[in-house]
Design a protein around this motif. Structure first.
Motif, PDB file in Angstrom:
ATOM      1  N   PHE B 224      38.599  44.304  41.835  1.00  0.00           N
ATOM      2  CA  PHE B 224      39.813  43.701  42.338  1.00  0.00           C
ATOM      3  C   PHE B 224      40.159  43.483  43.747  1.00  0.00           C
ATOM      4  O   PHE B 224      41.161  42.592  44.170  1.00  0.00           O
ATOM      5  N   GLY B 225      39.459  44.133  44.317  1.00  0.00           N
ATOM      6  CA  GLY B 225      39.503  44.015  46.011  1.00  0.00           C
ATOM      7  C   GLY B 225      39.250  42.541  46.374  1.00  0.00           C
ATOM      8  O   GLY B 225      40.089  41.896  47.015  1.00  0.00           O
ATOM      9  N   ARG B 226      37.956  42.035  45.779  1.00  0.00           N
ATOM     10  CA  ARG B 226      37.742  40.473  46.108  1.00  0.00           C
ATOM     11  C   ARG B 226      38.799  39.651  45.997  1.00  0.00           C
ATOM     12  O   ARG B 226      39.056  38.616  46.263  1.00  0.00           O
ATOM     13  N   GLU B 227      39.148  39.873  44.471  1.00  0.00           N
ATOM     14  CA  GLU B 227      40.094  39.111  43.828  1.00  0.00           C
ATOM     15  C   GLU B 227      41.295  39.095  44.892  1.00  0.00           C
ATOM     16  O   GLU B 227      41.983  38.040  45.190  1.00  0.00           O
ATOM     17  N   ALA B 228      42.021  40.178  45.290  1.00  0.00           N
ATOM     18  CA  ALA B 228      43.303  40.193  45.962  1.00  0.00           C
ATOM     19  C   ALA B 228      42.990  39.606  47.148  1.00  0.00           C
ATOM     20  O   ALA B 228      43.763  39.058  47.875  1.00  0.00           O
ATOM     21  N   ALA B 229      41.854  39.718  48.020  1.00  0.00           N
ATOM     22  CA  ALA B 229      41.649  39.193  49.457  1.00  0.00           C
ATOM     23  C   ALA B 229      41.547  37.742  49.205  1.00  0.00           C
ATOM     24  O   ALA B 229      41.934  37.039  50.163  1.00  0.00           O
ATOM     25  N   ALA B 230      41.094  36.992  48.130  1.00  0.00           N
ATOM     26  CA  ALA B 230      40.808  35.815  47.814  1.00  0.00           C
ATOM     27  C   ALA B 230      42.417  35.199  47.627  1.00  0.00           C
ATOM     28  O   ALA B 230      42.557  34.300  48.294  1.00  0.00           O
ATOM     29  N   GLU B 231      43.028  35.792  46.948  1.00  0.00           N
ATOM     30  CA  GLU B 231      44.472  35.309  46.521  1.00  0.00           C
ATOM     31  C   GLU B 231      45.549  35.857  47.659  1.00  0.00           C
ATOM     32  O   GLU B 231      46.655  35.355  47.582  1.00  0.00           O
ATOM     33  N   THR B 232      45.121  36.622  48.538  1.00  0.00           N
ATOM     34  CA  THR B 232      45.925  37.233  49.785  1.00  0.00           C
ATOM     35  C   THR B 232      47.383  37.823  49.067  1.00  0.00           C
ATOM     36  O   THR B 232      48.404  37.870  49.784  1.00  0.00           O
ATOM     37  N   SER B 233      47.177  38.451  47.578  1.00  0.00           N
ATOM     38  CA  SER B 233      48.471  38.869  47.198  1.00  0.00           C
ATOM     39  C   SER B 233      47.970  40.133  46.534  1.00  0.00           C
ATOM     40  O   SER B 233      47.610  39.925  45.385  1.00  0.00           O
ATOM     41  N   ALA B 234      48.146  41.342  46.948  1.00  0.00           N
ATOM     42  CA  ALA B 234      47.874  42.386  46.149  1.00  0.00           C
ATOM     43  C   ALA B 234      48.858  42.677  45.090  1.00  0.00           C
ATOM     44  O   ALA B 234      48.305  43.286  43.962  1.00  0.00           O
ATOM     45  N   ARG B 235      50.153  42.375  45.158  1.00  0.00           N
ATOM     46  CA  ARG B 235      51.200  42.671  44.247  1.00  0.00           C
ATOM     47  C   ARG B 235      50.696  41.878  42.975  1.00  0.00           C
ATOM     48  O   ARG B 235      50.553  42.611  41.837  1.00  0.00           O
ATOM     49  N   ARG B 236      50.371  40.744  42.918  1.00  0.00           N
ATOM     50  CA  ARG B 236      49.981  39.829  41.746  1.00  0.00           C
ATOM     51  C   ARG B 236      48.809  40.652  40.858  1.00  0.00           C
ATOM     52  O   ARG B 236      48.906  40.795  39.879  1.00  0.00           O
ATOM     53  N   VAL B 237      47.962  40.881  41.765  1.00  0.00           N
ATOM     54  CA  VAL B 237      46.593  41.606  41.149  1.00  0.00           C
ATOM     55  C   VAL B 237      46.843  42.766  40.529  1.00  0.00           C
ATOM     56  O   VAL B 237      46.487  42.959  39.338  1.00  0.00           O
ATOM     57  N   LYS B 238      47.952  43.510  41.249  1.00  0.00           N
ATOM     58  CA  LYS B 238      48.253  45.004  40.458  1.00  0.00           C
ATOM     59  C   LYS B 238      48.884  44.792  39.087  1.00  0.00           C
ATOM     60  O   LYS B 238      49.179  45.967  38.254  1.00  0.00           O
ATOM     61  N   SER B 239      49.509  43.654  39.102  1.00  0.00           N
ATOM     62  CA  SER B 239      50.232  43.324  37.793  1.00  0.00           C
ATOM     63  C   SER B 239      49.497  43.006  36.604  1.00  0.00           C
ATOM     64  O   SER B 239      49.790  42.876  35.501  1.00  0.00           O
ATOM     65  N   ASP B 240      48.274  42.432  37.084  1.00  0.00           N
ATOM     66  CA  ASP B 240      47.318  41.727  36.112  1.00  0.00           C
ATOM     67  C   ASP B 240      47.180  42.955  34.949  1.00  0.00           C
ATOM     68  O   ASP B 240      46.880  44.059  35.347  1.00  0.00           O
ATOM     69  N   ALA B 241      46.780  42.483  33.679  1.00  0.00           N
ATOM     70  CA  ALA B 241      46.487  43.375  32.538  1.00  0.00           C
ATOM     71  C   ALA B 241      45.141  43.841  32.771  1.00  0.00           C
ATOM     72  O   ALA B 241      45.001  45.280  32.381  1.00  0.00           O
ATOM     73  N   ALA B 242      44.303  43.441  33.450  1.00  0.00           N
ATOM     74  CA  ALA B 242      42.773  43.941  33.697  1.00  0.00           C
ATOM     75  C   ALA B 242      42.968  45.159  34.606  1.00  0.00           C
ATOM     76  O   ALA B 242      42.290  46.187  34.307  1.00  0.00           O
TER      77      ALA B 242
END
Ligand SMILES: Nc1ncnc2c1ncn2[C@@H]1O[C@H](COP(=O)(O)OP(=O)(O)OP(=O)(O)O)[C@@H](O)[C@H]1O
Ligand SMILES: [Mg+2]
Lengths: 290, 260
Positions: B224-242
């Protein structure tokens, strides 16, 4: 015998603790501290005034001959005379300067040697083993007790007088520095080391500033001890100095000059202590904060 | 770049009752360059002890700590540390604290202040450069500690609950900052936290520990870290089902340990 250094040390520590809440406490604590301070201040002033009034009343009632208790006015008159014309070949200012000169020469020498010695004691168990036993041995001995030995070794010149005061100042400053070094926060040292600090840099940039509050407290205590050793030091064939002035006035039964000398010695001690406290506050503004 | 590794390390402390406390019991952790290792576990499970080993503040009773081919024998500037209680120097103001590591290297005053100012900007404390450290809040002090470690530009960053004293909003910003820094610089990071969500968000490798004796009880690889860094939005990643299911899985692991 009560250990003067230990008492002063504990008093200074208690005072530092007492000063802490004022800086960061809640409003109510601060207000209470303010009230307590005002009560203390007023009472202290009243006590002083009452003591002076008692002195004045007793000396004027004719109960005690002036030889034993000169009146405040007699002392004041002497103060003006000694300031202008001098007593035993020197004015009051010259006596004062002679005494201050000795104490500050001794203090300077003591700080220059006792701080490095204290650092060594605090940092290195080997150095501690060498330095601590002799310091702890001579520290509780009253300077008057080893004065004769100092005179036998170093004669009756200026050196003996300064040396006596130096010895009295050295111990409290060295031991305070060592205590300061040992109290330095371990984490701060680790922080510096993980930023690449060498051992020398840690000592210079972390240990020394970290120990500064205690070093200054040590100097304050040392200066107090040094000033009170003055009279003892000036027993040694001095021709000038407040201690000498009091001594020779006593021999001529000039009680008013004796009292004058005592009052000046007390006033100087007070001024020095206040000055050092101001320096302490200016040099360690972080004291009491974390 | 070399790997920072703790191999089979045991740390025993003297306990007050005369016995010994096993703060760490045969623990192995590897921090590779570019990886984000997060240690998660209840209070007293040896997280700080583990960090102290990596930093070189402490030698293991048995086992090895190595940086590349060399044993770690003490602290060094290539392993920067952010402390649990900031460990700032109160006789220096904020900017001089941040510039301290550069000063140790002999960088001229003007240059190091410039760099320190940039770091303060990064952690959101641009306006506080000239404050004394006792004049700023606990959360601000933590960020000064972070800026100080970053300014020295170490190969590895070792952080002991660096975001512990922050409010929820600043905390999220700092998480994004850490991810951004990590993604851009490729530093190896070891971070300690009590926050399960924070751990799952930041970690590429999550190490779950349990106390008495301090042990690693589970390890997970996460993305998730890489994903959030790429998208620069931790909030969005945190609400992902995964993310949510990974978070629940980690929660189960943590509480499973707590029962034992
Ligand atoms: N210097 C020490 N001497 C003795 N025991 C210690 C020492 N340092 C740590 N311990 C013990 O080792 C264990 C692990 O401590 P450690 O500080 O590593 O825990 P932690 O996981 O960082 O806890 P927290 O989350 O509360 O910071 C604890 O039981 C602690 O009491
Ligand atoms: Mg800890």
């Amino acid at each position: 015998m009560p250990d003067i250094f230990a008492i002063l040390w504990a008093a200074a520590a208690a005072e530092r603790r007492a000063e802490q809440p004022a800086g960061q406490g809640q409003a109510s604590t601060r207000r209470r501290t303010g009230v307590r301070r005002r009560v203390f201040g007023t009472t202290a002033i009243v006590t002083t005034v009452v003591l002076f009034a008692l002195w004045w009343a007793i000396s004027h009632a004719g109960l005690v001959p002036p030889l034993f208790l000169p009146s405040p006015e007699a002392v004041a008159t002497q103060a003006i005379r000694v300031a202008a014309d001098g007593y035993v070949d020197a004015t009051l200012a010259q006596h004062l300067l002679a005494s201050l000169g000795r104490v500050f020469a001794a203090l300077l020498a003591a700080v220059l040697t006792a701080v490095p010695a204290g650092l060594a004691i605090g940092l290195n168990p080997f150095a501690r083993g060498i330095l601590e036993p002799p310091i702890e041995f001579y520290r509780p001995i009253p300077p008057l007790a080893y004065l004769p030995l100092v005179v036998i070794w170093f004669g009756i010149g200026e050196i003996s007088k300064v040396l006596l005061i130096y010895l009295a100042v050295f111990a409290p400053v060295a031991l305070a520095t060592a205590a300061g070094v040992r109290s330095v926060d371990r984490e701060r040292i680790n922080a510096a080391r993980s930023l690449g600090a060498s051992r020398g840099q840690v000592v210079r940039l972390v240990v020394l500033p970290g120990a500064l509050p205690e070093i200054l407290t040590g100097i304050r205590i040392g200066l107090g001890v040094g000033w009170s050793t003055l009279v003892a030091a000036e027993l040694v064939a001095a021709t000038r100095g407040l201690g000498f002035m009091v001594q020779s006035a006593a021999q001529f039964l000039a009680t008013d000059v004796v009292v004058l000398g005592i009052l000046v010695i007390a006033a100087v001690a007070l001024v020095l202590d206040v000055l050092l406290r101001l320096i302490q506050r200016a040099c360690v503004p972080w004291q009491g904060h974390r | 770049m070399a790997i920072l590794s703790v191999e089979n390390a045991t740390v025993l402390f003297d306990a007050p009752d005369g016995g010994t406390v096993s703060a760490l019991d045969r623990v192995s952790v590897r921090v590779e360059p570019g990886s984000f290792v997060v240690a998660l576990g209840s209070s007293g499970c040896g997280k700080t002890t583990l960090l102290n080993l990596m930093a070189g503040f402490l030698a293991p009773t048995s086992g090895r700590v190595t940086h590349g081919d060399h044993p770690v024998l003490g602290p060094g500037a290539e392993r920067g540390v952010v402390f649990q209680n900031d460990a700032l120097l109160p006789w220096l103001n904020v900017i001089d604290n941040v510039a301290f590591g550069l000063r140790l290297r002999g960088m001229p005053r003007k240059e190091r202040r410039e760099r320190a100012r940039a770091m303060l900007d990064l952690v959101g404390l641009a306006g506080f450069a000239d404050h004394q450290v006792w004049q700023i809040s606990g959360g601000m002090r933590q960020r000064v500690g972070l800026a100080r470690a970053l300014a020295a530009d170490p190969e590895f960053l070792l952080m002991d609950e660096p975001l512990g004293a922050l409010d929820a909003m600043t905390r999220e910003q700092m998480q994004e900052l850490l991810l951004d820094l990590w993604a851009r610089t490729g530093k190896g990071i070891f971070l300690i936290t009590h926050g399960i969500e924070e751990a799952v968000l930041l970690a590429t490798r999550l190490v779950i520990m349990s106390p008495r004796p301090g042990r690693v009880t589970a390890e997970l690889d996460l993305e998730f870290g890489r994903e959030a860094a790429a998208e620069t939005s931790a909030r969005r990643v945190k609400s992902d089902a995964a993310f949510v299911s990974a978070r629940e899985q980690v929660r189960d692991l943590v509480f499973a340990n707590a029962q034992v």
